[in-house]
Design an enzyme around this catalytic site. Sequence first.
Site, PDB file in Angstrom:
ATOM      1  N   ASP A 131      -7.356   4.217 -12.248  1.00 29.42           N
ATOM      2  CA  ASP A 131      -8.896   3.887 -11.166  1.00 29.42           C
ATOM      3  C   ASP A 131     -10.129   3.725 -12.410  1.00 29.42           C
ATOM      4  OD1 ASP A 131     -11.152   4.615  -9.469  1.00 29.42           O
ATOM      5  OD2 ASP A 131     -10.658   6.742  -9.462  1.00 29.42           O
TER       6      ASP A 131
ATOM      7  N   GLU B 278       2.274   5.190 -12.368  1.00 26.87           N
ATOM      8  CA  GLU B 278       1.767   5.222 -12.104  1.00 26.87           C
ATOM      9  C   GLU B 278       1.163   4.877 -10.788  1.00 26.87           C
ATOM     10  OE1 GLU B 278       0.278   7.448 -12.175  1.00 26.87           O
ATOM     11  OE2 GLU B 278      -1.973   7.863 -12.742  1.00 26.87           O
ATOM     12  N   ASP B 279       0.563   5.518  -9.237  1.00 26.03           N
ATOM     13  CA  ASP B 279       0.536   4.704  -8.777  1.00 26.03           C
ATOM     14  C   ASP B 279      -1.077   4.162  -8.618  1.00 26.03           C
ATOM     15  OD1 ASP B 279      -0.995   6.460  -9.089  1.00 26.03           O
ATOM     16  OD2 ASP B 279      -0.845   7.669  -7.057  1.00 26.03           O
TER      17      ASP B 279
ATOM     18  N   PHE C 280     -11.609   3.424  -1.715  1.00 25.33           N
ATOM     19  CA  PHE C 280     -10.501   4.541  -1.915  1.00 25.33           C
ATOM     20  C   PHE C 280      -9.436   3.838  -0.881  1.00 25.33           C
ATOM     21  CE2 PHE C 280      -8.539   8.850  -0.921  1.00 25.33           C
ATOM     22  CZ  PHE C 280      -8.067   9.495  -1.978  1.00 25.33           C
TER      23      PHE C 280
ATOM     24  N   ARG D 101       1.153  10.285   2.412  1.00 28.56           N
ATOM     25  CA  ARG D 101       1.647   9.937   0.954  1.00 28.56           C
ATOM     26  C   ARG D 101       2.787   9.222   1.854  1.00 28.56           C
ATOM     27  NH1 ARG D 101       0.065  12.470  -3.745  1.00 28.56           N
ATOM     28  NH2 ARG D 101      -1.043  13.803  -3.265  1.00 28.56           N
TER      29      ARG D 101
HETATM   30  P1  IMP Z   1      -8.004   7.750 -13.071  1.00 29.66           P
HETATM   31  O1  IMP Z   1      -7.528   8.705 -14.091  1.00 29.66           O
HETATM   32  O2  IMP Z   1      -9.374   7.774 -12.826  1.00 29.66           O
HETATM   33  O3  IMP Z   1      -7.646   7.096 -13.550  1.00 29.66           O
HETATM   34  O4  IMP Z   1      -7.672   8.650 -11.660  1.00 29.66           O
HETATM   35  C1  IMP Z   1      -5.982   8.508 -11.620  1.00 29.66           C
HETATM   36  C2  IMP Z   1      -5.633   9.129 -10.047  1.00 29.66           C
HETATM   37  O5  IMP Z   1      -6.703   9.564  -9.183  1.00 29.66           O
HETATM   38  C3  IMP Z   1      -4.224   8.995  -9.688  1.00 29.66           C
HETATM   39  O6  IMP Z   1      -3.926   8.787  -9.979  1.00 29.66           O
HETATM   40  C4  IMP Z   1      -4.730   9.286  -8.241  1.00 29.66           C
HETATM   41  O7  IMP Z   1      -3.235  10.119  -8.495  1.00 29.66           O
HETATM   42  C5  IMP Z   1      -5.761   9.298  -7.598  1.00 29.66           C
HETATM   43  N1  IMP Z   1      -6.958   8.509  -7.489  1.00 29.66           N
HETATM   44  C6  IMP Z   1      -7.158   7.305  -8.079  1.00 29.66           C
HETATM   45  N2  IMP Z   1      -8.016   6.183  -6.575  1.00 29.66           N
HETATM   46  C7  IMP Z   1      -7.224   6.679  -5.790  1.00 29.66           C
HETATM   47  C8  IMP Z   1      -7.843   6.017  -4.540  1.00 29.66           C
HETATM   48  O8  IMP Z   1      -8.514   5.928  -4.040  1.00 29.66           O
HETATM   49  N3  IMP Z   1      -7.368   6.470  -3.368  1.00 29.66           N
HETATM   50  C9  IMP Z   1      -5.738   7.937  -3.600  1.00 29.66           C
HETATM   51  N4  IMP Z   1      -5.763   8.679  -5.096  1.00 29.66           N
HETATM   52  C10 IMP Z   1      -6.419   7.905  -6.230  1.00 29.66           C
END
Ligand code: IMP
Length: 175
Positions: free
Chosen positions: A102, A98-99, A151, A164
């Site tokens: 959050d 995963e990137d 962000f 990206r």
């Molecule tokens: P989560 O489900 O809230 O943990 O979000 C995960 C996904 O939200 C990541 O795989 C990203 O695609 C996107 N995301 C969360 N934070 C960021 C950020 O700071 N920049 C860009 N994408 C984000």
Amino acid sequence: MSEPTIEVLIDANTLQARIAELATQIRKDYDGKPLVLVGVLKGSFLFLADLCKHLDNNVIIDFLQTSSYHGGRSTTGVVQIRKDVDVNIEGVDVLLVEDIVDTGTTLSHLIDLLGTRKPASLKIASLLSKPEARRVEVPVEYLGFEIENVFVVGYGLDDAEKYRQLPYIGVVKDS
Ligand code: IMP
């Protein structure tokens, strides 16, 4: 309107050095056993690409895609599968790539979903984590960097599909 500037948070060399360290740990832990790397599209594409170059022929690469952001900057909390994995993961070790973690919603959903397919093991590698934003706890075995609750873009991560391609992680400064 002028282009926003991007402030570098983690530069390209620092990213690559940490990814090499994570790969060393992964090689050691799986020790040549078959391993399916599942990249979560689109954000993980560069991380997975650079990570897998350090790994051996025991590795199979696949992808899945979720949608929960719909182009916005905050999560909707609803996770849908847009593209599923192609390979059968039953009985094999799986590493979700995963990137960024959050809120944890996406990974927690994916762990539940992939867990029903009975992999031998299911672990997570994430380049970034924002611990302050967490709503659901998820175990991240291989973590690149913890960052503050800002962000970020670049190195696979987007803001409305832009940035990206950047080789570093940065913060958009709106002008
Ligand atoms: P989560 O489900 O809230 O943990 O979000 C995960 C996904 O939200 C990541 O795989 C990203 O695609 C996107 N995301 C969360 N934070 C960021 C950020 O700071 N920049 C860009 N994408 C984000």
